[in-house]
Design an enzyme around this catalytic site. Structure first.
Site, short mmCIF file in Angstrom:
data_model
loop_
_atom_site.label_atom_id
_atom_site.label_comp_id
_atom_site.label_asym_id
_atom_site.label_seq_id
_atom_site.Cartn_x
_atom_site.Cartn_y
_atom_site.Cartn_z
N ASP A 224 0.87 -1.17 0.00
CA ASP A 224 0.00 0.00 0.00
C ASP A 224 0.91 1.22 0.00
O ASP A 224 2.07 1.17 0.43
CB ASP A 224 -0.93 -0.01 1.22
CG ASP A 224 -2.21 0.75 0.97
OD1 ASP A 224 -2.23 1.62 0.07
OD2 ASP A 224 -3.21 0.49 1.67
N TRP A 225 0.38 2.34 -0.46
CA TRP A 225 1.22 3.51 -0.70
C TRP A 225 1.76 4.06 0.63
O TRP A 225 1.01 4.54 1.48
CB TRP A 225 0.43 4.55 -1.46
CG TRP A 225 0.61 4.49 -2.95
CD1 TRP A 225 0.87 5.57 -3.76
CD2 TRP A 225 0.58 3.36 -3.82
NE1 TRP A 225 0.99 5.15 -5.07
CE2 TRP A 225 0.82 3.80 -5.14
CE3 TRP A 225 0.38 1.99 -3.61
CZ2 TRP A 225 0.88 2.95 -6.24
CZ3 TRP A 225 0.43 1.13 -4.71
CH2 TRP A 225 0.67 1.60 -6.00
#
Length: 803
Positions: A224-225
């Site tokens: 995930d970012w």
């Protein structure tokens, strides 16, 4: 075409620094390219209810699908697969290689703020729809990245909280949908922000021990970012790609760790190999042809969108027809006294702000800019005489100004570094230029009414607003969060009330661009508000003078959105009071619920009908009108149990304490928990009415299947979802009182008798005890239309092990 041997040779051509460079993003939405081996950058896009493409720009529109909760309500794998293929077309149109979807997390409680992105509370339903979604997307040569692996059911402190969950619960509930999509051939998986049992997911042993080694996952694990926060621990794990980049804890730090012997270079090689395999599958590796049924997407020079291919335009009739079909298929008819479907010729009072401006999508990173939207008000006006009244105000959020809007990026001494015209005053991204210090948004506001206007500016840093050259707001908003959904999508706003005179007013808003403060900014303007009591009374009066009253009730972004959980299941504002008043004024009151997840419906027994439309996407108005007038069937069945009272919710422990979140309820979530607590909800998982009725005639169980005969006893062709639940009274392990074993859809003409076959999932008859175990003997079979209703019960002597 590259086989694995070719990919190994390509990895061997790279030195350590070149390999490590590939393992962090080349930018926010793209990986790094490596021309020496023919590798172009891979482009990612958020999903799951559409393909926004890289970045945020309202000038680049997308098809807006119904929310995943709506797709969950279809219980229809074929429809979800077709929608996945449509998303592949959209991805290719936008030059996207990897779609960050579907979301396979479960509805552990109804309070999850992001549950509109998830399919259901049940692992089997989630798994089957997840497999359909992934297969549809990947059939078009685009990679799906199922997320968020794993146990990411709570948004509060989502970056840091650690889920404490036992192995059996983890395996049978939360890992089960991921296992199914891996078995079905998912090309990528996204790891979550949260931790599980003491390890953040970007460095969790589950990535290697279970996902890769046990399940044999041969794809890429993308973070995930911003979820990768360490160098050695994450690189030594099964985490393959750290996004975004090129900044972050890998890069030079990872090169140094390998050279120091802290991370094995063989681990780096495996990660690069997996990246190249993904690149080959989506056509991003030179010399590669058709891979696993897909075809290479068009290259995107400089990261710009390429011209759409014929037939892939967002306005394409086939795509819009599919979205409209999905609205009918996902709409759940909760209650009907016979008023629906409506007969032509009736006058309609359409009440509620959401009737004119519906919520077509949820808030957060899944947001996009719909190619077009139609409201229920627009759709009904083509079919009936309609009067609309908002009734109550439910959202205090400021309204962004509309075009023409000018955006400028300024440097020192107000030097103009960049200028562009935009369609809205909500600016999430614009050109990044060296030396940028200030973002300016300006517009000429058309003042349609003299009075106190509410003007607002949002962002981090110093915020100012000038009206006709006069400074009316000057505030400083410090950065108070690390959550990217807040920082980059919905920063705090500051508002001021300004007396304006009918005509025009020049608005100029500015915000400082500080380090790590994001670009997201807002200039908003709202006209004087009408008197609340008069607005409420006008709606009730309109209802009393019409043949039918349709009330649209809604949630808001502040209630259902990424980065926060819900504190209450009650509808915001005075909507409950409005529904009650309308029901008293008109016995033909129909309520449409426009929400992504469960809300309380205290007036449900007083209505003539209740319809649940979720976040229906851009064809929501047309699709719902089809259902109301009977040209479409309300085909949805609840993917989540809806409570009657907040105090009845059985899994109330959904907030972390001291960064720890215990899943102490074990296997009993959703309808399982309601059954265990012996509390009757408002509507059970699986509930949904159609425009016909059904008799369940008989059933028999064979090895691995249940055959059910039923008859359409109504006057219309209809659709039923036959659900099979299992139970086992005597068992070596504790089990839920009942759990979903399989389901099948059936359609029949009036009076027709049909037989359907429900296959029992292997997952439904086994349990985890350090390995998968299936007890000898039989299971009791419960057949019916929802989790709380048994129409046919077959005794436990029936053995249901898969054939």
């Amino acid at each position: 075409m590259h086989d694995d041997h070719d990919l190994v040779k390509l990895v061997g051509k790279l030195d350590l620094r070149a390999k490590v460079r590939l393992l962090s993003g080349g930018s926010v939405w793209r990986t790094a390219a490596e021309p020496s081996i023919g590798l172009r950058a891979l482009t990612f896009s958020d999903g799951p209810a559409g393909v926004r493409g890289p970045g945020w720009d309202e000038r680049r529109t997308s098809l807006a699908l119904p929310s995943p909760t709506a797709l969950g309500a279809t219980w229809d794998e074929d429809l979800v697969r077709r929608l996945g293929a449509l998303l592949a077309d959209e991805s290719r149109r936008k030059g996207v290689d990897v779609l960050l979807a579907p979301v396979l997390n479960l509805h552990r409680t109804p309070y999850g703020g992001r549950h509109f992105e998830c399919f259901a509370e049940d692992p089997l339903l989630t798994a089957r729809l997840g497999v359909a979604y992934v297969s549809g997307v990947q059939s078009g040569g685009v990679a799906a990245a199922p997320k968020h692996f794993v146990a990411n059911e709570t948004e509060t402190d989502r970056l840091t909280h650690d889920v404490q969950v036992d192995d059996r619960t983890l395996r049978e509930l939360y890992l089960a949908p991921f296992e199914a999509v891996v078995e079905a051939g998912a090309w990528a998986v996204m790891s979550a922000y949260n931790g599980v049992n003491g390890h953040p997911m970007s460095e969790n042993p589950l990535l290697t021990d279970v996902l890769k080694d046990e399940w044999g996952f041969d794809g890429l694990v993308v973070s995930d970012w911003g979820a990768v926060r360490t160098t050695v621990a994450s690189a030594a794990s099964g985490q393959d790609l750290s996004m975004p980049g090129p900044w972050g804890p890998w890069g030079d730090l990872l090169v140094a760790a390998v050279e120091a012997g802290e991370v094995a270079e063989s681990a780096i090689d495996d990660k690069v190999f997996r990246l190249l395999r993904l690149a080959a599958r989506v056509g991003a590796l030179e010399g590669q042809g058709d891979i696993e049924g897909g075809s290479a997407p068009e290259d995107v020079a400089g990261g710009e969108e390429f011209a759409p291919a014929e037939g892939l335009l967002p306005e394409a009739a086939s795509g819009l027809a599919l979205l409209r079909e999905a609205v009918s298929a996902s709409t759940v008819l909760l209650r009907n006294n016979g008023i629906l479907p409506l007969h032509p010729g009736r006058t309609i009072a359409l009440i509620g702000a959401g009737a004119a401006t519906p919520r077509v999508q949820g808030g957060g990173s899944s947001g996009l800019y719909p190619a077009a939207e139609n409201s229920l008000l627009d759709a009904l006006r083509t079919r009936a005489e309609v009067v609309h009244a908002p009734g109550v105000r439910i959202d205090d959020q400021p309204t962004p100004v509309r075009a023409p809007v000018q955006v400028r990026v300024l440097g020192a001494n107000d030097e103009e570094l960049f200028r562009e015209h935009r369609l809205t005053g909500r600016i999430l991204e614009t050109e990044e230029v060296p030396g940028a210090e200030v973002l300016e948004i300006s517009t000429t506001l058309h003042v349609t009414e003299t009075g106190p206007w509410r003007l607002a500016v949002a962002g981090y840093g110093r915020l100012t607003l000038d009206v006709d050259g006069t400074r009316v707001l000057d505030e400083v908003q410090p950065v108070d969060t690390d959550d990217p959904a807040v920082k980059h999508l919905r920063p705090p706003h500051h508002a001021v009330e300004v007396q304006l005179t009918e005509g025009t007013a020049e608005l100029v808003a500015r915000r400082e661009l500080g380090e790590d403060s994001g670009m997201a900014s807002l200039l908003a303007a709202d006209p004087p508000r009408p008197d609340a009591e008069q607005e409420f009374g006008a709606a009730v009066e309109a209802a009393s003078r019409s043949d039918v009253a349709i009330v649209v009730v809604s949630t808001t972004d502040a209630i259902e959105g990424e980065g926060r959980d819900r504190s209450t299941l009650a509808l915001p504002g005075e909507q409950d009071a409005l529904v009650t008043a309308v029901c008293l004024a008109n016995p033909n009151a129909i309520v449409v619920v426009n929400s992504g997840g469960p809300v309380l419906l205290p007036w449900r027994e007083d209505t003539a009908a209740v319809l649940l439309t979720w976040f229906p996407g851009q064809e929501g108005g047309n699709g719902l009108a089809d259902v109301l007038f009977g040209t479409g069937e309300p085909g949805g069945r609840l993917p989540t149990t809806w409570p009657a009272r907040e105090t009845d919710v059985p899994v109330a422990n959904f907030l972390p304490e001291d960064q720890k979140l215990g899943y102490g309820e074990g296997l009993d979530i959703g309808y399982r928990a309601w059954a265990a607590h012996d509390v009757e909800p408002a509507y059970w998982f699986g509930h949904g009415l159609g425009y016909t009725t059904w008799d369940y005639l008989d059933a028999k169980a064979e090895r691995g299947v249940v055959r059910v005969r039923l008859r359409n006893t109504g006057r219309r062709r209809g659709r039923e979802v036959v659900q099979v639940y299992l139970s086992r009274e005597e068992s070596a392990v504790r089990r839920p009182l009942r759990w979903l074993g399989g389901f099948a859809r059936v359609e029949a003409e009036p009076g027709e008798t049909v037989e359907t076959t429900v296959e029992i999932s292997a997952q439904a008859t086994r349990h985890w005890a350090g390995e998968w175990v299936t007890e000898s003997g039989g299971f009791t079979v419960h057949i019916g239309p929802d989790a709380g209703t048994t129409r046919i019960r077959l005794a436990a002597r029936h053995v249901l092990r898969p054939r």
